[in-house]
Motif scaffolding. Structure first.
Motif, PDB file in Angstrom:
ATOM      1  N   SER A  21      44.449  63.637  33.321  1.00 35.96           N
ATOM      2  CA  SER A  21      44.408  62.210  33.623  1.00 35.96           C
ATOM      3  C   SER A  21      45.814  61.658  33.826  1.00 35.96           C
ATOM      4  O   SER A  21      46.781  62.157  33.255  1.00 35.96           O
ATOM      5  CB  SER A  21      43.718  61.446  32.487  1.00 35.96           C
ATOM      6  N   VAL A  22      45.911  60.609  34.637  1.00 34.48           N
ATOM      7  CA  VAL A  22      47.190  59.945  34.861  1.00 34.48           C
ATOM      8  C   VAL A  22      47.446  58.943  33.740  1.00 34.48           C
ATOM      9  O   VAL A  22      46.546  58.569  32.987  1.00 34.48           O
ATOM     10  CB  VAL A  22      47.215  59.216  36.221  1.00 34.48           C
ATOM     11  N   LEU A  23      48.686  58.510  33.648  1.00 36.10           N
ATOM     12  CA  LEU A  23      49.060  57.408  32.775  1.00 36.10           C
ATOM     13  C   LEU A  23      49.355  56.200  33.643  1.00 36.10           C
ATOM     14  O   LEU A  23      50.170  56.270  34.568  1.00 36.10           O
ATOM     15  CB  LEU A  23      50.295  57.762  31.950  1.00 36.10           C
ATOM     16  N   ALA A  24      48.699  55.081  33.353  1.00 36.11           N
ATOM     17  CA  ALA A  24      48.958  53.822  34.039  1.00 36.11           C
ATOM     18  C   ALA A  24      49.514  52.825  33.040  1.00 36.11           C
ATOM     19  O   ALA A  24      48.992  52.696  31.924  1.00 36.11           O
ATOM     20  CB  ALA A  24      47.678  53.273  34.666  1.00 36.11           C
ATOM     21  N   VAL A  25      50.588  52.133  33.417  1.00 30.37           N
ATOM     22  CA  VAL A  25      51.236  51.177  32.525  1.00 30.37           C
ATOM     23  C   VAL A  25      51.307  49.821  33.216  1.00 30.37           C
ATOM     24  O   VAL A  25      51.794  49.721  34.347  1.00 30.37           O
ATOM     25  CB  VAL A  25      52.661  51.637  32.141  1.00 30.37           C
ATOM     26  N   LYS A  26      50.818  48.776  32.532  1.00 35.24           N
ATOM     27  CA  LYS A  26      50.954  47.417  33.049  1.00 35.24           C
ATOM     28  C   LYS A  26      52.355  46.908  32.723  1.00 35.24           C
ATOM     29  O   LYS A  26      52.761  46.882  31.566  1.00 35.24           O
ATOM     30  CB  LYS A  26      49.902  46.496  32.439  1.00 35.24           C
ATOM     31  N   ASP A  48      54.803  57.622  40.263  1.00 35.40           N
ATOM     32  CA  ASP A  48      54.335  58.159  41.539  1.00 35.40           C
ATOM     33  C   ASP A  48      53.840  57.044  42.449  1.00 35.40           C
ATOM     34  O   ASP A  48      54.067  57.065  43.656  1.00 35.40           O
ATOM     35  CB  ASP A  48      53.211  59.168  41.301  1.00 35.40           C
ATOM     36  N   VAL A  49      53.155  56.070  41.853  1.00 35.71           N
ATOM     37  CA  VAL A  49      52.621  54.921  42.598  1.00 35.71           C
ATOM     38  C   VAL A  49      52.882  53.663  41.788  1.00 35.71           C
ATOM     39  O   VAL A  49      52.729  53.664  40.562  1.00 35.71           O
ATOM     40  CB  VAL A  49      51.103  55.061  42.851  1.00 35.71           C
ATOM     41  N   VAL A  50      53.292  52.598  42.471  1.00 32.80           N
ATOM     42  CA  VAL A  50      53.436  51.283  41.852  1.00 32.80           C
ATOM     43  C   VAL A  50      52.545  50.312  42.611  1.00 32.80           C
ATOM     44  O   VAL A  50      52.699  50.128  43.824  1.00 32.80           O
ATOM     45  CB  VAL A  50      54.898  50.789  41.873  1.00 32.80           C
ATOM     46  N   TYR A  51      51.587  49.716  41.904  1.00 32.24           N
ATOM     47  CA  TYR A  51      50.724  48.699  42.489  1.00 32.24           C
ATOM     48  C   TYR A  51      51.275  47.320  42.131  1.00 32.24           C
ATOM     49  O   TYR A  51      51.630  47.060  40.979  1.00 32.24           O
ATOM     50  CB  TYR A  51      49.298  48.815  41.956  1.00 32.24           C
ATOM     51  N   VAL A  52      51.337  46.431  43.122  1.00 32.20           N
ATOM     52  CA  VAL A  52      51.771  45.056  42.920  1.00 32.20           C
ATOM     53  C   VAL A  52      50.538  44.168  43.004  1.00 32.20           C
ATOM     54  O   VAL A  52      49.856  44.136  44.033  1.00 32.20           O
ATOM     55  CB  VAL A  52      52.810  44.625  43.972  1.00 32.20           C
ATOM     56  N   GLU A  53      50.265  43.427  41.927  1.00 33.87           N
ATOM     57  CA  GLU A  53      49.036  42.651  41.822  1.00 33.87           C
ATOM     58  C   GLU A  53      49.341  41.172  41.620  1.00 33.87           C
ATOM     59  O   GLU A  53      50.256  40.822  40.867  1.00 33.87           O
ATOM     60  CB  GLU A  53      48.205  43.138  40.623  1.00 33.87           C
ATOM     61  N   GLY A  89      50.397  32.168  40.624  1.00 38.31           N
ATOM     62  CA  GLY A  89      51.043  32.676  41.822  1.00 38.31           C
ATOM     63  C   GLY A  89      52.071  33.748  41.566  1.00 38.31           C
ATOM     64  O   GLY A  89      52.824  34.102  42.483  1.00 38.31           O
ATOM     65  N   LEU A  90      52.120  34.283  40.351  1.00 38.84           N
ATOM     66  CA  LEU A  90      53.097  35.309  39.996  1.00 38.84           C
ATOM     67  C   LEU A  90      52.531  36.697  40.252  1.00 38.84           C
ATOM     68  O   LEU A  90      51.435  36.845  40.780  1.00 38.84           O
ATOM     69  CB  LEU A  90      53.490  35.146  38.523  1.00 38.84           C
ATOM     70  N   SER A  91      53.286  37.718  39.875  1.00 42.97           N
ATOM     71  CA  SER A  91      52.870  39.092  40.129  1.00 42.97           C
ATOM     72  C   SER A  91      53.034  39.917  38.867  1.00 42.97           C
ATOM     73  O   SER A  91      53.776  39.568  37.951  1.00 42.97           O
ATOM     74  CB  SER A  91      53.702  39.711  41.254  1.00 42.97           C
ATOM     75  N   ARG A  92      52.309  41.012  38.837  1.00 45.64           N
ATOM     76  CA  ARG A  92      52.452  42.002  37.781  1.00 45.64           C
ATOM     77  C   ARG A  92      52.345  43.371  38.428  1.00 45.64           C
ATOM     78  O   ARG A  92      51.753  43.517  39.491  1.00 45.64           O
ATOM     79  CB  ARG A  92      51.391  41.812  36.701  1.00 45.64           C
ATOM     80  N   LEU A  93      52.900  44.383  37.782  1.00 44.29           N
ATOM     81  CA  LEU A  93      52.936  45.726  38.331  1.00 44.29           C
ATOM     82  C   LEU A  93      52.072  46.664  37.500  1.00 44.29           C
ATOM     83  O   LEU A  93      51.931  46.478  36.289  1.00 44.29           O
ATOM     84  CB  LEU A  93      54.373  46.259  38.361  1.00 44.29           C
ATOM     85  N   VAL A 148      55.266  55.702  46.254  1.00 46.95           N
ATOM     86  CA  VAL A 148      54.519  54.751  47.078  1.00 46.95           C
ATOM     87  C   VAL A 148      54.382  53.434  46.322  1.00 46.95           C
ATOM     88  O   VAL A 148      54.021  53.426  45.135  1.00 46.95           O
ATOM     89  CB  VAL A 148      53.117  55.287  47.425  1.00 46.95           C
ATOM     90  N   TRP A 149      54.662  52.323  47.001  1.00 49.44           N
ATOM     91  CA  TRP A 149      54.353  50.993  46.486  1.00 49.44           C
ATOM     92  C   TRP A 149      53.205  50.414  47.308  1.00 49.44           C
ATOM     93  O   TRP A 149      53.247  50.454  48.547  1.00 49.44           O
ATOM     94  CB  TRP A 149      55.558  50.067  46.590  1.00 49.44           C
ATOM     95  N   VAL A 150      52.193  49.904  46.636  1.00 46.95           N
ATOM     96  CA  VAL A 150      51.063  49.243  47.285  1.00 46.95           C
ATOM     97  C   VAL A 150      51.083  47.782  46.863  1.00 46.95           C
ATOM     98  O   VAL A 150      50.950  47.465  45.675  1.00 46.95           O
ATOM     99  CB  VAL A 150      49.723  49.884  46.896  1.00 46.95           C
ATOM    100  N   VAL A 151      51.263  46.887  47.829  1.00 47.12           N
ATOM    101  CA  VAL A 151      51.324  45.453  47.559  1.00 47.12           C
ATOM    102  C   VAL A 151      50.015  44.829  48.025  1.00 47.12           C
ATOM    103  O   VAL A 151      49.711  44.820  49.227  1.00 47.12           O
ATOM    104  CB  VAL A 151      52.519  44.800  48.272  1.00 47.12           C
ATOM    105  N   PHE A 152      49.233  44.310  47.086  1.00 53.31           N
ATOM    106  CA  PHE A 152      47.975  43.653  47.434  1.00 53.31           C
ATOM    107  C   PHE A 152      48.247  42.208  47.841  1.00 53.31           C
ATOM    108  O   PHE A 152      48.889  41.454  47.100  1.00 53.31           O
ATOM    109  CB  PHE A 152      47.013  43.674  46.243  1.00 53.31           C
ATOM    110  N   VAL A 153      47.753  41.843  49.019  1.00 52.22           N
ATOM    111  CA  VAL A 153      47.901  40.469  49.491  1.00 52.22           C
ATOM    112  C   VAL A 153      46.539  39.944  49.907  1.00 52.22           C
ATOM    113  O   VAL A 153      45.663  40.702  50.339  1.00 52.22           O
ATOM    114  CB  VAL A 153      48.892  40.360  50.668  1.00 52.22           C
ATOM    115  N   ASP A 154      46.352  38.652  49.775  1.00 56.32           N
ATOM    116  CA  ASP A 154      45.072  38.021  50.079  1.00 56.32           C
ATOM    117  C   ASP A 154      44.861  37.984  51.589  1.00 56.32           C
ATOM    118  O   ASP A 154      45.665  37.405  52.322  1.00 56.32           O
ATOM    119  CB  ASP A 154      45.050  36.608  49.501  1.00 56.32           C
TER     120      ASP A 154
END
Length: 350
Positions: A58-63, A80-85, A90-94, A318-324
């Motif tokens: 399993s991977v480790l995911a950290v907020k 390995d991957v950074v998700y931007v949420e 209106g702020l962001s978290r990773l 890889v960075w994945v930036v979620f946008v509306d």
């Protein structure tokens, strides 16, 4: 059905270990009721203890916190991957995901959100390191197919940096949560890596804006990476380097209100990461228009080019930036260095 993703492992540089004492109480920005444990769970909760085992493979995911007071963060360069949420106000978290290597420390660690649960279902029982959550969300986390690893009285995986203000000073030591990294095969994201496709459009920078946050990715020819800027400033590592992914994905998704809100009454945005939509993939100094598709919560995400061919990513972070997807003005790009915005120019500084 889960998808494999990559066949090679690339090197990582660990973040700095922070020497501090485990705090007796969290200031994580989430409300905990009387008698709650340090992570906000009730004493009778059956959450897995934070022991250095983890689920095999399993991977480790950290907020990870991402307000100005939390920067520079520690350990993001090793993900390995950074998700931007998007989050409240209106702020962001990773969310940083680790499979091929662990840094010594990651943080500052902050609280989880409802949409994290669907996003993490693409992995086989991942370990989620977080500092708490809304009290009504905690039962959903406990029932989710993941290993919840929030700090408690007996955990030595979490430390606080006494030189930084709470709640932006809590850090996790991955090696105390999991015996070893699971390896590249655990990255069942659906991402594929290979040579650059034909086509695309040369760009020097790309800016994505949230209501109260912004991200600029500026291409560096010398490093073959996208230098990250946050809110107009260069995004740096704890040792003064630059955050610099090989691939950046701007993924247009539906964003709605979740059922949970903070103590001010601000509802948490819910990112619909299952479905399909448009995306831009940035690699090798070019942007490629793409379509993304994730058929179910246990699936990874496929990215295809306009011609219908699979769109490979560059080898590396890889960075994945979620946008509306409902907001058509949340991103801009520059095609050369003479017309970049001020924030892009700031982000380009080494």
């Amino acid at each position: 059905m889960r998808r494999g993703t990559r066949g090679t492992t690339y090197g990582r540089r660990g973040g700095a270990l922070l020497a501090a004492a485990v705090a007796a109480a969290l200031a994580a920005g989430c409300t905990s009721g009387p008698g709650a444990r340090e992570d906000g769970r009730s004493p009778e909760s059956t959450a897995s203890p934070a022991t250095p085992s983890g689920h095999p493979g399993s991977v480790l995911a950290v907020k990870v916190d991402n307000v100005r007071a939390a920067r520079p963060q520690t350990g993001l360069e090793a993900a390995d991957v950074v998700y931007v949420e998007p989050v409240e106000a209106g702020l962001s978290r990773l969310m940083a995901v680790y499979a091929t290597g662990f840094p010594e420390s990651v943080g500052p660690v902050r609280s989880a959100r409802e949409s994290d649960l669907d996003l993490l279902r693409q992995f086989d029982r991942p370990t989620l390191a977080f500092s708490g959550a809304q009290s009504k969300l905690l039962p959903l986390i406990d029932r989710a197919p993941l290993r919840a690893a929030a700090p408690d009285e007996d955990s030595d995986a979490y430390v606080r940096d006494e030189d930084r203000p709470a709640p932006h000073n809590l850090y996790v030591r991955p090696g105390r949560l999991m015996a070893e990294p699971p390896g590249a095969d655990a990255l069942t994201t659906g991402f594929r890596y290979g040579e650059a496709p034909e086509g695309g459009r040369a760009v020097s920078s790309r800016t994505v804006r949230y209501p109260s946050a912004s991200f600029t990715f500026t291409w560096s020819e010398s490093r073959d990476r996208w230098l990250v800027g946050m809110d107009g400033d260069p995004a740096r590592t704890a040792d003064g380097g630059r955050l610099a992914p090989a691939t950046v994905v701007v993924q247009h998704v539906d964003v709605r209100e979740s059922e949970f809100h903070d103590f001010r009454g601000n509802y948490s945005p819910y990112v619909e990461s299952v479905g399909s939509g448009q995306a831009e993939v940035l690699r090798d100094g070019r942007v490629y228009e793409a379509t993304w598709k994730r058929g179910g919560a246990t699936d990874g995400t496929d990215f295809t080019a306009r011609d219908g061919e699979r769109l490979d990513f560059a080898e590396g972070q890889v960075w994945v930036v979620f946008v509306d997807s409902a907001n058509s003005t949340n991103s801009t790009n520059s095609t050369n260095s003479t017309n970049t915005t001020n924030s892009a120019n700031s982000a380009a500084k080494p």
